[in-house]
Enzyme design. Structure first.
Site, PDB file in Angstrom:
ATOM      1  N   GLU A  55      -3.149  -3.078  -2.385  1.00 43.94           N
ATOM      2  CA  GLU A  55      -4.069  -2.470  -1.873  1.00 43.94           C
ATOM      3  C   GLU A  55      -4.585  -0.949  -2.217  1.00 43.94           C
ATOM      4  O   GLU A  55      -3.713   0.109  -2.178  1.00 43.94           O
ATOM      5  CB  GLU A  55      -3.823  -2.241  -0.335  1.00 43.94           C
ATOM      6  CG  GLU A  55      -4.960  -1.628   0.663  1.00 43.94           C
ATOM      7  CD  GLU A  55      -4.701  -1.646   2.016  1.00 43.94           C
ATOM      8  OE1 GLU A  55      -3.267  -1.707   2.470  1.00 43.94           O
ATOM      9  OE2 GLU A  55      -5.536  -1.062   2.921  1.00 43.94           O
ATOM     10  N   ASP A  70     -10.382   3.712   9.523  1.00 42.04           N
ATOM     11  CA  ASP A  70      -9.614   2.642  10.555  1.00 42.04           C
ATOM     12  C   ASP A  70     -10.185   2.761  11.986  1.00 42.04           C
ATOM     13  O   ASP A  70      -9.321   2.435  13.058  1.00 42.04           O
ATOM     14  CB  ASP A  70      -8.167   2.664  10.645  1.00 42.04           C
ATOM     15  CG  ASP A  70      -7.631   2.999   9.212  1.00 42.04           C
ATOM     16  OD1 ASP A  70      -7.627   1.811   8.765  1.00 42.04           O
ATOM     17  OD2 ASP A  70      -7.011   3.767   8.604  1.00 42.04           O
ATOM     18  N   HIS A  81      -8.767  -6.142   4.198  1.00 41.59           N
ATOM     19  CA  HIS A  81      -8.380  -5.202   5.552  1.00 41.59           C
ATOM     20  C   HIS A  81      -9.783  -5.086   6.138  1.00 41.59           C
ATOM     21  O   HIS A  81     -10.217  -4.065   5.779  1.00 41.59           O
ATOM     22  CB  HIS A  81      -7.494  -4.133   5.080  1.00 41.59           C
ATOM     23  CG  HIS A  81      -6.092  -4.446   5.023  1.00 41.59           C
ATOM     24  ND1 HIS A  81      -5.398  -3.294   5.021  1.00 41.59           N
ATOM     25  CD2 HIS A  81      -5.412  -5.598   5.297  1.00 41.59           C
ATOM     26  CE1 HIS A  81      -3.838  -3.820   4.788  1.00 41.59           C
ATOM     27  NE2 HIS A  81      -3.998  -5.170   5.265  1.00 41.59           N
ATOM     28  N   ASP A 132      -9.645  -2.907   1.431  1.00 44.60           N
ATOM     29  CA  ASP A 132      -9.687  -2.410   2.737  1.00 44.60           C
ATOM     30  C   ASP A 132     -11.008  -1.709   2.998  1.00 44.60           C
ATOM     31  O   ASP A 132     -11.833  -0.981   2.167  1.00 44.60           O
ATOM     32  CB  ASP A 132      -8.689  -1.380   2.922  1.00 44.60           C
ATOM     33  CG  ASP A 132      -8.769  -0.786   4.373  1.00 44.60           C
ATOM     34  OD1 ASP A 132      -9.744  -0.398   4.899  1.00 44.60           O
ATOM     35  OD2 ASP A 132      -7.491  -0.793   4.880  1.00 44.60           O
ATOM     36  N   TRP A 182       0.925  -1.120   0.047  1.00 40.78           N
ATOM     37  CA  TRP A 182       0.120   0.036  -0.040  1.00 40.78           C
ATOM     38  C   TRP A 182       0.681   1.284   0.039  1.00 40.78           C
ATOM     39  O   TRP A 182       1.895   1.288   0.809  1.00 40.78           O
ATOM     40  CB  TRP A 182      -0.772   0.088   1.142  1.00 40.78           C
ATOM     41  CG  TRP A 182      -1.446   1.270   1.286  1.00 40.78           C
ATOM     42  CD1 TRP A 182      -2.637   1.721   0.271  1.00 40.78           C
ATOM     43  CD2 TRP A 182      -1.157   2.412   2.107  1.00 40.78           C
ATOM     44  NE1 TRP A 182      -3.171   2.926   0.756  1.00 40.78           N
ATOM     45  CE2 TRP A 182      -2.181   3.546   1.671  1.00 40.78           C
ATOM     46  CE3 TRP A 182      -0.313   2.635   3.126  1.00 40.78           C
ATOM     47  CZ2 TRP A 182      -2.311   4.841   2.108  1.00 40.78           C
ATOM     48  CZ3 TRP A 182      -0.555   3.907   3.696  1.00 40.78           C
ATOM     49  CH2 TRP A 182      -1.391   5.108   3.270  1.00 40.78           C
ATOM     50  N   ASP A 197      -7.434  -4.176  10.115  1.00 43.29           N
ATOM     51  CA  ASP A 197      -6.764  -2.951   9.762  1.00 43.29           C
ATOM     52  C   ASP A 197      -7.395  -1.700  10.526  1.00 43.29           C
ATOM     53  O   ASP A 197      -8.115  -1.261  10.077  1.00 43.29           O
ATOM     54  CB  ASP A 197      -6.301  -2.615   8.503  1.00 43.29           C
ATOM     55  CG  ASP A 197      -5.400  -1.461   8.071  1.00 43.29           C
ATOM     56  OD1 ASP A 197      -4.951  -0.732   9.186  1.00 43.29           O
ATOM     57  OD2 ASP A 197      -5.469  -1.005   7.075  1.00 43.29           O
ATOM     58  N   ASP A 222     -12.251   8.752   8.439  1.00 41.26           N
ATOM     59  CA  ASP A 222     -11.191   7.981   9.260  1.00 41.26           C
ATOM     60  C   ASP A 222     -11.765   6.678   8.418  1.00 41.26           C
ATOM     61  O   ASP A 222     -12.856   6.143   8.585  1.00 41.26           O
ATOM     62  CB  ASP A 222     -11.196   7.866  10.655  1.00 41.26           C
ATOM     63  CG  ASP A 222     -10.400   6.636  11.033  1.00 41.26           C
ATOM     64  OD1 ASP A 222      -9.262   6.776  10.751  1.00 41.26           O
ATOM     65  OD2 ASP A 222     -10.932   5.905  11.917  1.00 41.26           O
ATOM     66  N   HIS A 241     -11.864   1.871   2.298  1.00 42.68           N
ATOM     67  CA  HIS A 241     -11.100   2.567   1.206  1.00 42.68           C
ATOM     68  C   HIS A 241     -11.920   2.922  -0.003  1.00 42.68           C
ATOM     69  O   HIS A 241     -11.365   2.949  -0.945  1.00 42.68           O
ATOM     70  CB  HIS A 241      -9.890   1.964   0.897  1.00 42.68           C
ATOM     71  CG  HIS A 241      -8.738   1.804   1.780  1.00 42.68           C
ATOM     72  ND1 HIS A 241      -7.339   1.466   1.561  1.00 42.68           N
ATOM     73  CD2 HIS A 241      -8.527   2.263   3.106  1.00 42.68           C
ATOM     74  CE1 HIS A 241      -6.581   1.642   2.606  1.00 42.68           C
ATOM     75  NE2 HIS A 241      -7.339   2.299   3.544  1.00 42.68           N
ATOM     76  N   LYS A 298      -6.886   2.699  -2.240  1.00 42.13           N
ATOM     77  CA  LYS A 298      -7.487   3.785  -1.466  1.00 42.13           C
ATOM     78  C   LYS A 298      -8.196   4.641  -2.301  1.00 42.13           C
ATOM     79  O   LYS A 298      -7.591   5.134  -3.305  1.00 42.13           O
ATOM     80  CB  LYS A 298      -6.560   4.109  -0.527  1.00 42.13           C
ATOM     81  CG  LYS A 298      -7.016   5.105   0.466  1.00 42.13           C
ATOM     82  CD  LYS A 298      -6.046   5.209   1.599  1.00 42.13           C
ATOM     83  CE  LYS A 298      -6.571   6.141   2.951  1.00 42.13           C
ATOM     84  NZ  LYS A 298      -5.727   6.264   3.896  1.00 42.13           N
TER      85      LYS A 298
HETATM   86  C1  RNT Z   1      -3.757   2.918   4.746  1.00 38.92           C
HETATM   87  C2  RNT Z   1      -3.813   1.263   4.576  1.00 38.92           C
HETATM   88  C3  RNT Z   1      -2.817   0.581   4.958  1.00 38.92           C
HETATM   89  C4  RNT Z   1      -2.476   0.896   6.635  1.00 38.92           C
HETATM   90  C5  RNT Z   1      -1.517  -0.009   7.172  1.00 38.92           C
HETATM   91  C6  RNT Z   1      -0.823   0.610   8.498  1.00 38.92           C
HETATM   92  O1  RNT Z   1      -4.926   3.576   4.590  1.00 38.92           O
HETATM   93  O2  RNT Z   1      -5.202   0.809   4.841  1.00 38.92           O
HETATM   94  O3  RNT Z   1      -3.191  -0.855   4.962  1.00 38.92           O
HETATM   95  O4  RNT Z   1      -3.503   1.097   7.326  1.00 38.92           O
HETATM   96  O5  RNT Z   1      -0.616  -0.498   6.109  1.00 38.92           O
HETATM   97 ZN    ZN Z   2      -5.526  -1.326   4.710  1.00 43.29          ZN
END
Ligand code: RNT
Ligand code: ZN
Length: 424
Positions: free
Chosen positions: A231, A301, A291, A264, A190, A331, A299, A267, A233
């Site tokens: 990955e 996460d 993820h 993810d 990523w 994640d 956010d 994302h 985003k």
């Molecule tokens: C960031 C990605 C990535 C990170 C990690 C720490 O938006 O999701 O995967 O969260 O690699």
């Molecule tokens: Zn991620």
């Protein structure tokens, strides 16, 4: 657990078993199946994504950890101790996902383009002792050479090469993990690259990224040891207008180059969900990495809770028979609550969602759908929500020798008092 509660739980389980049996679901078999699922737990929840490269590291790359809950891990030893604590409160065995910044290089500073397997020897020894697998990520952020917002797509050849070399070095570490631990390491790529404001050239950076990836993956590494994932985003803090590694970019790359595509949950656009992407993507790529995370406003996460999307993700994996093709990683990072609790909550929720999905009479529901009896489909789905899956979960925890129900919280509080509170 007290003798009496144990007996009651077993009684409750027998009743639950009977109820599910009416639908042809064997709960004993289901919990056996669930115990085979190994989630890849992300190490970075334990220290707010800082790593051990230098005590002055600041998190960059458009991701952010907010909060200052006391007791974060400051050394590899502390981090391992905390993860072990979390593992002891989660049923069955789970993998650990590391980032390059968690290298242990002793007193010498090793640049990221020069990290080597030996810098992860302690992690491997530890993983062997616990009998778990390891996954890996190059760290293309929190570094002076990523400060202007570009890494693998950087217009400057030298800077771009630095990151290419870091990613190559990372795959060798993944290979080492796989060889040592007898289970392939998923190395996930990523990068934060992108523009805050509207770019003129959207193509150039993507062409550079493609070429960089081609160079990184040039060396063939046996899938027995290492699997590569990419990955995407949609945006990050500071890259609101354009990310180089968009979904379309990596989906194309993964299909063309037989890589794992990493989805993810945080994302994508706010109403776009990864649960609805799994069956499409697995029609064209062999394997995916998830993820699992929870987007809230900007956010991506937040700690994973047992919400509709988590259940939908688990349902898609189970209904599609995709467990062997899906590498389930977590994640999230939250520094406003106890970090061990964060791991435990998120991982237990992932497992609960999988359990609920496994307890579903999918065949029956599919048949109803084919008969166009959508009335029964909806009615049953709703009734199943109040079936005693929680009793099956508690029984499973008891069988696995981990705390039943909210009992785990007492252990975390105890650990906080004895260990975490003593950290500066
Ligand atoms: C960031 C990605 C990535 C990170 C990690 C720490 O938006 O999701 O995967 O969260 O690699
Ligand atoms: Zn991620």
């Amino acid at each position: 657990m007290k003798m009496k509660s144990r007996e009651n739980l077993i009684k409750g389980y027998e009743l639950a078993k009977e109820l599910y049996m009416r639908w042809g679901i064997n709960t004993d078999q289901v919990i056996e199946e669930l115990s085979q699922v190994s989630i890849s737990i992300h190490c970075w929840q334990g220290d707010d994504v800082l790593g051990f490269e230098s005590p002055d590291t600041a998190l960059t790359g458009g991701i952010q950890v907010t909060g200052n809950y006391p007791g974060k891990a400051r050394t590899p030893e502390e981090l391992r101790e905390d993860i072990k604590m979390a593992y002891s409160l989660i049923p069955s065995k789970h993998r650990l996902n590391l980032h390059a910044i968690y290298a242990e290089t002793g007193d010498v500073r090793v640049e990221r383009n020069s990290i080597r397997p030996e810098h992860f020897k302690n992690w491997v020894e530890w993983a062997k002792k616990l009998g778990i697998g390891l996954d890996f990520n190059p760290t293309c952020f929190s570094h002076p050479l990523s400060d202007d917002g570009f890494t693998l797509s950087h217009p400057d050849d030298e800077t771009r090469q630095f990151w290419i070399d870091h990613c190559k070095a990372s795959r060798k570490i993944g290979e080492y993990f796989g060889k040592e631990l007898g289970t392939p390491c998923v190395t996930n790529f990523w990068i934060p690259d992108g523009f805050k404001d509207i770019p003129i050239d959207r193509l150039g950076p993507r062409q550079r990224l493609k070429e960089a990836l081609d160079e990184i993956f040039e060396e063939a590494i046996s899938p027995e040891y290492n699997l590569d994932a990419v990955e995407s985003k949609v945006f990050g803090i500071g890259t609101e207008s354009y990310t180089v590694g968009s979904h379309e970019f990596y989906m194309g790359y993964a299909i063309q180059n037989k890589k794992l595509l990493c989805l993810d949950a945080g994302h994508f656009h706010p109403t776009e969900v990864i649960s609805n992407k799994i069956s499409s993507i697995l029609t064209f790529v062999d394997k995916i990495l998830l993820h699992v995370s929870r987007p809230v406003r900007w956010d991506s996460d937040h700690i994973v809770i047992l919400d509709d999307e988590l259940q939908a993700i688990a349902q898609e994996i189970v209904r599609g028979n995709f467990l062997d093709k899906t590498h389930i990683g977590l994640d999230f990072f939250d520094a406003t609550i106890n970090r061990v609790a964060a791991w435990v909550i998120g991982t237990r929720n992932m497992l609960k969602a999988l359990l609920m999905a496994m307890l579903e009479p999918t065949k029956k529901l599919k048949a109803l759908e084919l008969e166009k009896d959508y009335t029964s489909r909806l009615a049953l789905l709703e009734e199943l929500k109040s079936y005693p899956w929680g009793t099956v979960w508690n029984y499973y925890c008891m069988k696995q020798g981990v705390p039943v129900g909210e009992e785990w919280l007492n252990h975390v509080k105890e650990y906080e008092k004895k260990v975490l509170a003593k950290r500066g």
